[in-house]
Write a protein that holds these residues in place. Structure first.
Motif, PDB file in Angstrom:
ATOM      1  N   VAL A 117       0.767  -0.895  -0.098  1.00  0.00           N
ATOM      2  CA  VAL A 117       0.134  -0.047   0.038  1.00  0.00           C
ATOM      3  C   VAL A 117       0.915   1.233  -0.070  1.00  0.00           C
ATOM      4  CG1 VAL A 117      -1.689   1.354   1.391  1.00  0.00           C
ATOM      5  CG2 VAL A 117      -1.980  -1.082   1.310  1.00  0.00           C
ATOM      6  N   ARG A 118       0.427   2.169  -1.012  1.00  0.00           N
ATOM      7  CA  ARG A 118       1.440   3.697  -0.880  1.00  0.00           C
ATOM      8  C   ARG A 118       0.224   4.487  -0.498  1.00  0.00           C
ATOM      9  NH1 ARG A 118       3.900   4.632  -6.662  1.00  0.00           N
ATOM     10  NH2 ARG A 118       1.859   4.725  -7.178  1.00  0.00           N
ATOM     11  N   THR A 119       0.790   5.181   0.728  1.00  0.00           N
ATOM     12  CA  THR A 119      -0.236   6.087   1.132  1.00  0.00           C
ATOM     13  C   THR A 119       0.044   7.409   0.560  1.00  0.00           C
ATOM     14  OG1 THR A 119       1.296   6.773   3.035  1.00  0.00           O
ATOM     15  CG2 THR A 119      -0.155   4.899   3.183  1.00  0.00           C
ATOM     16  N   ASP A 120      -0.760   7.567  -0.601  1.00  0.00           N
ATOM     17  CA  ASP A 120      -0.807   8.804  -1.382  1.00  0.00           C
ATOM     18  C   ASP A 120      -1.163  10.158  -0.835  1.00  0.00           C
ATOM     19  OD1 ASP A 120       1.393   7.707  -2.944  1.00  0.00           O
ATOM     20  OD2 ASP A 120       0.102   7.878  -4.702  1.00  0.00           O
ATOM     21  N   SER A 121      -2.231  10.011  -0.157  1.00  0.00           N
ATOM     22  CA  SER A 121      -2.991  11.030   0.444  1.00  0.00           C
ATOM     23  C   SER A 121      -2.943  10.892   1.883  1.00  0.00           C
ATOM     24  CB  SER A 121      -4.446  11.204  -0.035  1.00  0.00           C
ATOM     25  OG  SER A 121      -5.304  12.212   0.525  1.00  0.00           O
ATOM     26  N   MET A 122      -2.425  11.887   2.651  1.00  0.00           N
ATOM     27  CA  MET A 122      -2.276  11.754   4.163  1.00  0.00           C
ATOM     28  C   MET A 122      -2.822  13.192   4.753  1.00  0.00           C
ATOM     29  SD  MET A 122       1.342   9.880   4.370  1.00  0.00           S
ATOM     30  CE  MET A 122       1.941  10.621   2.682  1.00  0.00           C
ATOM     31  N   ASN A 123      -3.889  13.206   5.600  1.00  0.00           N
ATOM     32  CA  ASN A 123      -4.547  14.220   6.296  1.00  0.00           C
ATOM     33  C   ASN A 123      -4.611  14.240   7.653  1.00  0.00           C
ATOM     34  OD1 ASN A 123      -5.198  16.203   3.628  1.00  0.00           O
ATOM     35  ND2 ASN A 123      -5.611  14.066   3.030  1.00  0.00           N
ATOM     36  N   VAL A 124      -4.529  15.181   8.405  1.00  0.00           N
ATOM     37  CA  VAL A 124      -4.666  14.997   9.888  1.00  0.00           C
ATOM     38  C   VAL A 124      -5.749  15.908  10.061  1.00  0.00           C
ATOM     39  CG1 VAL A 124      -3.860  15.512  12.080  1.00  0.00           C
ATOM     40  CG2 VAL A 124      -2.360  14.245  10.333  1.00  0.00           C
TER      41      VAL A 124
END
Length: 557
Positions: free
Chosen positions: A248-255
């Motif tokens: 899995v590539r985590t291409d969108s990361m928002n907190v």
């Protein structure tokens, strides 16, 4: 005279027609009533009043229930039976069973009142999460099944009370078929409700694992589900897993940092190519990479590689099972970067997200400029500028297309897609399309939010929908991703958190492009300079001093 005879043959006198007992008319062919005190063929006493089908009304047997002056037609019988579906007791009143009819009407009125009171209670503040409980869902399914059975019996007994045996054989067949279809029809909404509720229960228990039996998990206290925290932080991940790619590539990361009391939210977008992130001191990952993640590789060590690295190297995340190492490592890296404790994560596969968009009927988004999509050259199509309603595939490509833009423009568009979905997936839309949404979510969503916390997450989510959301992206030119200024990132994070709970007095989009992707630019925030010394000092082409912006302003909602 003997026995009242007056010269008539046989010793009996003849009375004129007007004086003969039971004669109503003056000439032949008019109706003749039996005399007072006589009985009908079944031995039931009859009186002049109400005898026969004339204007005086139907005859009343000894039981007091009137008989029909004439049999109901097939259409009338079906109509009265159908009326009983929405007005229970109507058919019984028509057939003369008044006591039963009034009892049914009273019960129906009490049920309507109970439903109204229950809806008012559940719509009150703080009660929405009650619906998400396992016990509530099971009770709802049981009540729906009971309702289906009750209305089936109501239709059946309403039909029987109207006396279908008085119809001809053909009429009985026609009315029986019509009432059978009616029985199935009235049961269908209850069956659909029960099925939806059970699907919700199954999906919730599939996505959210229970803490029961897990000694390492902190118990969720109903009176204080957030453990005294004033903010709770969620890591929202868009995973780029595909059938032709391993891992899995985590291409969108928002907190999303949510203020518990108000629902006001600060959203932080982190670029996939943020390099050489650090980990909490003392952890195995920090010992493995004391100078940052893969610092020995000047062009490597990207943030979107942390998840899969931890999954592939069990030794750097001791005590974690497969499937837990990746999220734990990424939460640690991002939390340490922002100086926040990441409480929970939620991952949605990008392709699953496209199906979610289709499930709610598409997304309305303001497209600032044409976005070609498909392949390297955008040969599949173009999303035109303006307010558009995007399909799932178009929404996915709108957030992913690199044609004529860069990763940071993609981040801005992804942020708007997430915001649009959160805004447009209203409770009514979700309930209307729930079966599709639940089916997609079970296949493409993953989270560590415990099942026991779901009702409190539901209540918090309703607060967020009506609250203020500010957004900050850590992208160039303000934040250099190749050699990040970690202290500057932390200072900007703290300032944005403070800003999120302040009253909105004036527009906050100063110095920021009006919408993502305009002329190749990316809306970025420019925070004030930090007095702290950076761990990894780096040059920043623009000065600090500007704040994060509202998501509504950034995306043109």
């Amino acid at each position: 005279m003997s026995d009242g005879a007056q010269g008539a043959p046989g010793g009996r006198g003849t009375l004129p027609p007007q004086a003969q007992p039971g004669t109503r008319g003056l000439s032949d062919g008019q109706e003749t009533l039996p005399p007072q005190g006589t009985r009908d063929g079944q031995g039931t006493p009859l009186s002049h009043a109400g005898a026969g089908p004339g204007p005086a009304g139907p005859s009343r047997p000894a039981g007091g229930r009137p008989r029909f002056a004439r049999p109901l037609t097939v259409g009338a019988l079906i109509g009265w039976t159908a009326l009983s579906v929405i007005l229970p007791g109507a058919a019984h009143l028509r057939s003369g069973r008044r006591r039963v009819g009034y009892i049914l009407l009273t019960i129906f009125g009490a049920l309507l009142l109970a439903v109204l009171v229950g809806a008012l209670i559940l719509s009150g503040e703080g009660n929405a999460g009650f619906v998400a409980r396992d016990s509530t869902l099971m009770t709802g399914a049981a009540l729906a099944i009971a309702g289906a059975l009750a209305w089936f019996l109501l239709v059946l007994f309403s039909y029987i009370s109207l006396g279908p045996q008085r119809l001809s054989g053909r009429g009985q067949i026609v009315s029986g078929i019509a009432v059978g279809v009616l029985c199935v029809s009235v049961m269908a909404p209850f069956a659909l409700t029960a099925s939806t509720v059970l699907t919700l229960k199954e999906a919730a228990n599939s996505i959210f694992e229970s803490n029961t039996g897990n000694p390492s998990a902190a118990p969720v206290k109903h009176e204080d589900p957030w453990g005294g925290r004033d903010r709770v932080n969620f890591l929202l991940i868009g995973g780029d897993g595909a059938g032709n790619r391993e891992g899995v590539r985590t291409d969108s990361m928002n907190v999303a940092s949510v203020h518990v009391a108000t629902g006001n939210t600060a959203m932080f977008s982190l670029p996939r190519n943020l390099q050489h992130v650090r980990f909490t001191p003392g952890t195995a990952l920090a010992k493995q990479f004391p100078n940052g993640f893969m610092r020995e590789l000047p062009n490597g060590g990207l943030l979107n590689e942390v998840w899969q690295y931890a999954e592939d190297h069990p030794d750097v995340m001791p005590g974690k099972k497969t499937g837990q190492r990746g999220p734990a490592a990424l939460m640690d890296a991002i939390g340490y970067t922002l100086n926040l404790k990441i409480d929970y994560y939620a991952l949605v596969n990008m392709f699953g997200f496209a199906h979610l968009v289709d499930a709610i009927g598409g997304l309305k988004i303001k497209v600032e400029r044409d976005v070609p999509w498909g392949g390297l050259y955008g040969t599949a199509g173009t999303i035109k500028a303006g307010y558009q309603k995007l399909t799932g595939e178009e929404a996915l490509w709108y957030g992913r297309s690199r044609v004529g833009s860069d990763d940071f423009s993609r981040m801005a568009r992804q942020r708007c897609v997430i915001g649009a979905f959160a805004q447009q997936a209203t409770p009514s839309v979700v309930l209307t399309n729930f079966a599709k949404i639940a089916s997609v979510a079970k296949k493409s969503a993953k989270t560590d939010i415990p099942r026991e916390l779901l009702e409190h997450i539901t209540e918090l989510g309703l607060k967020v929908k009506d609250a203020r959301i500010v957004s900050l992206q850590f992208v160039p030119p303000e934040f250099y991703t190749g050699s990040p200024d970690w202290q500057k990132i932390r200072a900007a994070t703290a300032r944005t958190l403070r800003q999120s709970v302040r009253p909105a007095r004036r527009p906050q989009a100063a110095g920021v492009t009006a919408s993502p992707g305009a002329s190749g630019a990316t809306p970025t925030a420019t925070p004030k300079p930090s007095r702290s010394t950076a761990v990894q000092p780096s040059q920043t082409p623009t000065q600090n001093g500007k704040s994060a912006q509202s998501l509504d302003e950034a995306c043109g909602f």
